[in-house]
Write an enzyme that holds these catalytic residues in place. Structure first.
Site, PDB file in Angstrom:
ATOM      1  N   HIS A 146      -3.169  -5.188   0.473  1.00  0.00           N
ATOM      2  CA  HIS A 146      -2.375  -5.648   1.993  1.00  0.00           C
ATOM      3  C   HIS A 146      -2.311  -6.942   2.121  1.00  0.00           C
ATOM      4  CE1 HIS A 146      -2.447  -1.701   4.144  1.00  0.00           C
ATOM      5  NE2 HIS A 146      -3.358  -1.282   3.295  1.00  0.00           N
ATOM      6  N   GLU A 178      -0.814  -8.939   3.747  1.00  0.00           N
ATOM      7  CA  GLU A 178      -0.777  -9.215   5.288  1.00  0.00           C
ATOM      8  C   GLU A 178      -1.931  -9.361   5.987  1.00  0.00           C
ATOM      9  OE1 GLU A 178      -1.443  -4.812   5.880  1.00  0.00           O
ATOM     10  OE2 GLU A 178      -0.493  -6.156   4.333  1.00  0.00           O
ATOM     11  N   CYS A 192       0.688  -1.198  -0.095  1.00  0.00           N
ATOM     12  CA  CYS A 192      -0.142   0.036   0.090  1.00  0.00           C
ATOM     13  C   CYS A 192       0.776   1.013  -0.083  1.00  0.00           C
ATOM     14  CB  CYS A 192      -0.870  -0.167   1.315  1.00  0.00           C
ATOM     15  SG  CYS A 192      -2.359   1.041   0.849  1.00  0.00           S
TER      16      CYS A 192
END
Length: 237
Positions: A211, A213, A107
């Protein structure tokens, strides 16, 4: 030995503490790395010392980026900027690139990577792109893939995931625009917004607009492969 991964942090409120989302740390640990949260450091010798000790850099998400860094003044839709973070990450990324050490940016991390390498960005895609766009700041849960990214064949991203099309989560109103000649666009949304960039001259330098993660929390296979590839590159740097 496990690779030591520097994780960029933010100081967004009263400047009393540095912070990063727990999922950033967990993604590195689960992939087999040792995360170290980094403060803002801009002294050249100190940055060089940190980079010497790191095996890889994980540039995380966060607030907006100061447009002065790419020759523009603030757009009305520009959000919170943290100049100290911008300066620290620019110097850190440039030193990592110079030493050809692995970088994964997500990002905001993808955007500051692009700027550090000589590119620029949209301050607000909805105001600066003159066509109908997807919802890039999703209302769905963080770990939910809300739109697709189309992956360039033979790119690092394609080699890591083995996929031509990825389903990703999305939380941004800024995005990369001009990519420097040493980089390539390796993924884009159906509306043309750049979703992935990577170096053509480094073994592992990858920026992702989404994202991953968050996607690892639901065991998204492509996201897990991205972090695994990042750790492998950091061990063999």
């Amino acid at each position: 030995m496990k690779p030591i991964i520097g994780v960029t942090a933010s100081m967004e409120t009263d400047r009393a503490y540095y912070s990063t989302a727990k999922r950033n740390v967990k993604a590195i640990i689960d992939a087999g790395g040792i995360p170290v949260i980094l403060p803002y450091i801009i002294e050249g010798e100190d940055v060089a010392e940190i980079v010497n000790r790191l095996d890889g850099l994980y540039a995380t998400g966060g607030g907006d980026i100061d447009p002065i860094l790419f020759g523009e003044e603030p757009h009305p839709k520009l959000g919170l900027i943290i100049p100290e973070r911008d300066q620290s990450e620019l110097i850190l990324i440039q030193k990592m690139l110079e030493m050809k050490k692995p970088i994964l940016g997500v990002c905001r991390g993808s955007q500051i990577l692009n700027i550090a390498a000589g590119g620029d960005m949209y301050q607000d895609i909805y105001s600066q792109i003159d066509k109908q766009l997807l919802q890039h700041s999703q209302k769905a849960p963080f770990d939910y893939g809300s739109h697709f990214v189309y992956v360039k064949k033979d790119s690092l991203l394609h080699k890591l995931t083995g996929e031509d099309k990825l389903r990703v989560n999305s939380y941004h109103h800024q995005a990369n625009r001009k990519v420097p000649k040493e980089f390539q666009i390796s993924g884009a949304a159906s509306d043309g917004v750049i979703e992935a960039i990577e170096s053509k001259t480094h073994p592992f330098v990858l920026g992702l607009q989404w994202h991953p993660e968050g996607m690892t929390e639901v065991n998204d296979e492509a996201s897990l492969k991205i972090y695994a590839g990042f750790m492998k590159a950091s061990i063999s740097k």
